[in-house]
Write an enzyme that holds these catalytic residues in place. Sequence first.
Site, PDB file in Angstrom:
ATOM      1  N   GLN A   2      -9.675   8.943  -5.083  1.00  0.00           N
ATOM      2  CA  GLN A   2      -9.580  10.031  -4.299  1.00  0.00           C
ATOM      3  C   GLN A   2     -10.940  10.856  -2.982  1.00  0.00           C
ATOM      4  O   GLN A   2     -10.831  11.334  -2.563  1.00  0.00           O
ATOM      5  CB  GLN A   2      -8.202  11.208  -4.532  1.00  0.00           C
ATOM      6  CG  GLN A   2      -7.898  11.316  -3.184  1.00  0.00           C
ATOM      7  CD  GLN A   2      -7.652  10.951  -2.073  1.00  0.00           C
ATOM      8  OE1 GLN A   2      -6.178  10.320  -1.843  1.00  0.00           O
ATOM      9  NE2 GLN A   2      -8.416  11.017  -1.252  1.00  0.00           N
ATOM     10  N   HIS A  53      -9.815   1.680   0.421  1.00  0.00           N
ATOM     11  CA  HIS A  53      -9.547   2.480   1.759  1.00  0.00           C
ATOM     12  C   HIS A  53     -11.096   2.735   2.187  1.00  0.00           C
ATOM     13  O   HIS A  53     -12.041   3.523   1.591  1.00  0.00           O
ATOM     14  CB  HIS A  53      -9.046   4.006   1.094  1.00  0.00           C
ATOM     15  CG  HIS A  53      -7.750   4.349   0.420  1.00  0.00           C
ATOM     16  ND1 HIS A  53      -7.716   3.557  -0.949  1.00  0.00           N
ATOM     17  CD2 HIS A  53      -6.403   4.784   1.567  1.00  0.00           C
ATOM     18  CE1 HIS A  53      -5.907   4.048  -0.617  1.00  0.00           C
ATOM     19  NE2 HIS A  53      -5.902   4.899   0.160  1.00  0.00           N
ATOM     20  N   HIS A  74       1.218   4.915  -2.710  1.00  0.00           N
ATOM     21  CA  HIS A  74       1.234   6.224  -3.012  1.00  0.00           C
ATOM     22  C   HIS A  74       1.579   7.054  -3.925  1.00  0.00           C
ATOM     23  O   HIS A  74       2.132   7.444  -3.984  1.00  0.00           O
ATOM     24  CB  HIS A  74      -0.562   7.375  -2.899  1.00  0.00           C
ATOM     25  CG  HIS A  74      -1.348   6.953  -1.744  1.00  0.00           C
ATOM     26  ND1 HIS A  74      -2.602   7.452  -2.652  1.00  0.00           N
ATOM     27  CD2 HIS A  74      -1.375   5.943  -0.298  1.00  0.00           C
ATOM     28  CE1 HIS A  74      -3.907   6.324  -1.496  1.00  0.00           C
ATOM     29  NE2 HIS A  74      -2.737   5.315  -1.018  1.00  0.00           N
ATOM     30  N   GLU A 115     -11.037   4.931   7.041  1.00  0.00           N
ATOM     31  CA  GLU A 115     -10.394   5.378   7.136  1.00  0.00           C
ATOM     32  C   GLU A 115     -10.214   6.721   8.174  1.00  0.00           C
ATOM     33  O   GLU A 115     -10.558   8.300   7.535  1.00  0.00           O
ATOM     34  CB  GLU A 115      -9.301   5.977   5.996  1.00  0.00           C
ATOM     35  CG  GLU A 115      -7.473   6.303   6.647  1.00  0.00           C
ATOM     36  CD  GLU A 115      -6.775   7.459   5.167  1.00  0.00           C
ATOM     37  OE1 GLU A 115      -7.137   6.739   3.988  1.00  0.00           O
ATOM     38  OE2 GLU A 115      -5.266   7.269   5.607  1.00  0.00           O
ATOM     39  N   HIS A 169       1.010  -1.412  -0.343  1.00  0.00           N
ATOM     40  CA  HIS A 169      -0.279   0.049  -0.032  1.00  0.00           C
ATOM     41  C   HIS A 169       0.716   1.332  -0.023  1.00  0.00           C
ATOM     42  O   HIS A 169       1.179   2.165   1.203  1.00  0.00           O
ATOM     43  CB  HIS A 169      -0.653   0.074   1.270  1.00  0.00           C
ATOM     44  CG  HIS A 169      -1.936   0.708   1.236  1.00  0.00           C
ATOM     45  ND1 HIS A 169      -3.385   0.895   1.631  1.00  0.00           N
ATOM     46  CD2 HIS A 169      -1.710   3.006   0.959  1.00  0.00           C
ATOM     47  CE1 HIS A 169      -3.791   1.556   1.280  1.00  0.00           C
ATOM     48  NE2 HIS A 169      -2.755   2.933   1.046  1.00  0.00           N
ATOM     49  N   ASP A 188       2.306   3.466   3.166  1.00  0.00           N
ATOM     50  CA  ASP A 188       1.015   4.354   2.579  1.00  0.00           C
ATOM     51  C   ASP A 188       1.516   5.621   1.554  1.00  0.00           C
ATOM     52  O   ASP A 188       1.399   5.959   0.781  1.00  0.00           O
ATOM     53  CB  ASP A 188       0.246   4.917   3.582  1.00  0.00           C
ATOM     54  CG  ASP A 188      -0.556   5.595   3.096  1.00  0.00           C
ATOM     55  OD1 ASP A 188      -1.773   5.399   1.741  1.00  0.00           O
ATOM     56  OD2 ASP A 188      -2.266   5.964   4.030  1.00  0.00           O
TER      57      ASP A 188
HETATM   58  N1  17E Z   1      -5.712   9.454   0.159  1.00  0.00           N
HETATM   59  C1  17E Z   1      -6.151   8.859   1.594  1.00  0.00           C
HETATM   60  O1  17E Z   1      -7.246   8.990   1.219  1.00  0.00           O
HETATM   61  N2  17E Z   1      -5.960   8.508   2.634  1.00  0.00           N
HETATM   62  C2  17E Z   1      -4.205   8.570   2.910  1.00  0.00           C
HETATM   63  N3  17E Z   1      -3.372   7.636   3.735  1.00  0.00           N
HETATM   64  C3  17E Z   1      -3.705   8.627   1.706  1.00  0.00           C
HETATM   65  C4  17E Z   1      -4.254   9.232   0.859  1.00  0.00           C
HETATM   66  C5  17E Z   1      -2.029   8.679   1.985  1.00  0.00           C
HETATM   67 FE   FE2 Z   2      -3.478   5.058   1.457  1.00  0.00          FE
END
Ligand code: 17E
Ligand code: FE2
Length: 417
Positions: free
Chosen positions: A151, A209, A58, A212, A56, A308
């Site tokens: 995103q 994702h 980006h 989070e 994981h 990440d």
């Molecule tokens: N985008 C997101 O939604 N969550 C993250 N932890 C990162 C990017 C790095």
């Molecule tokens: Fe991520």
Amino acid sequence: MQIINARLRHSNDLHTLTIKEGKFHSIETQAEALPEQNDQINAHGNLVCAPFVEPHIHLDAALTAGEPEWNQSGTLFEGIERWRQRKPMLNEADIRKRALSTIELLVQNGVQAIRTHADTTDPSLIGIRTLCALRDELKDKIDLQVVAFPQDGMLSYPNGLALMEESLQIGADVVGGIPHFEYTRELGEKSVKTLLELARKYDCLVDVHCDEIDDPNSRFLEFLACEALFHDMGPRVTASHTTAMHSYDNAYCSKLFRLLKNSKINFISCPTESIHLQGRFDTYPKRRGVTRVKELREANINVCLGQDSIFDPWYSLGNGKLLRTLDYAMHICQMMGYQDYARALDMITDNSAKTMCLEGYGIEVGNPANFIILEGFDDYSVLRKQGEVLLSVRKGEIIVERQPAKILSQPWVSNSL
Ligand code: 17E
Ligand code: FE2
């Protein structure tokens, strides 16, 4: 190629590994330590281990922290805002340069397989195009998987669903999602249903994702796991982050875990990222906001660790070392018992390979000869010493070599092997 005096995980014996035509040809136990002969590589009793796997990261955003502005609040949401400012500046050369530097850093630190997210909420889809091209270009050097990651929300961003589908047509390997960031719960659930349909249509893996956030009411995980179970897709589905699980009450978790086990889905935790981004709306006591890694492990649910970010709008540190990520996880999740240490490396090797559905991974006769040599003789000592990667071998070819540090002024204790 022959490696002598190799320690393998979960064994006290020394081993000789013979490699022919890029594959493990034989793995034999030694009765005693052997002197080195011509052309042999002496592991000196250090751990020979399957390569590290970064499941994981980006790569499209890596190395952009502060461009054009820094994330001052340290929240996930400001990170998304800062990235939204950086996106119009993206071009192929920019992404390639940063992605290659980041991959190089990972490879130097023993990684041979990477799953990267690439943002689809960008009408140019330049991140998807560039990272898919890089994956094809580097295919003999590294296993790279590209996740089509919306995103700004697959259903909340204008034309987001069409951009997702186009990304899969371009060749993304994995369908991503961000249900907790869609405008409403309904859209979040619909996005999960839709992305699983897309995964079936395009025969892709899934990595969402998921939850989070510190909100204990964010429960897209149960929805994802249930859909995966009912469509028999569990082993091909991953829930990343699931930080809200930190805030779920124990009674709900107890019920949830039955579903998680039955579904056979995989989990990725990014402990350095989550300890930094989560808990930001708390004063004191302040939640850690890392998912229940210890409990998932104890329930025999597949869980692995990722970094990440490396120097991006969400997280401005990071150095490519998964042993650091593992060290944080052990501390934050209080996995500090002997049993926890004994299989610690699973979370940055075998478990990650399982999550990514990698084939031919592991030190076994017949598999491609991909491995690393780590300073230390078992999981515990490598973790404790934060041992360096001394050698990384890919299909029988050395791709990274590092000398262990030596004190020159006087002979302290020498390694007799
Ligand atoms: N985008 C997101 O939604 N969550 C993250 N932890 C990162 C990017 C790095
Ligand atoms: Fe991520």
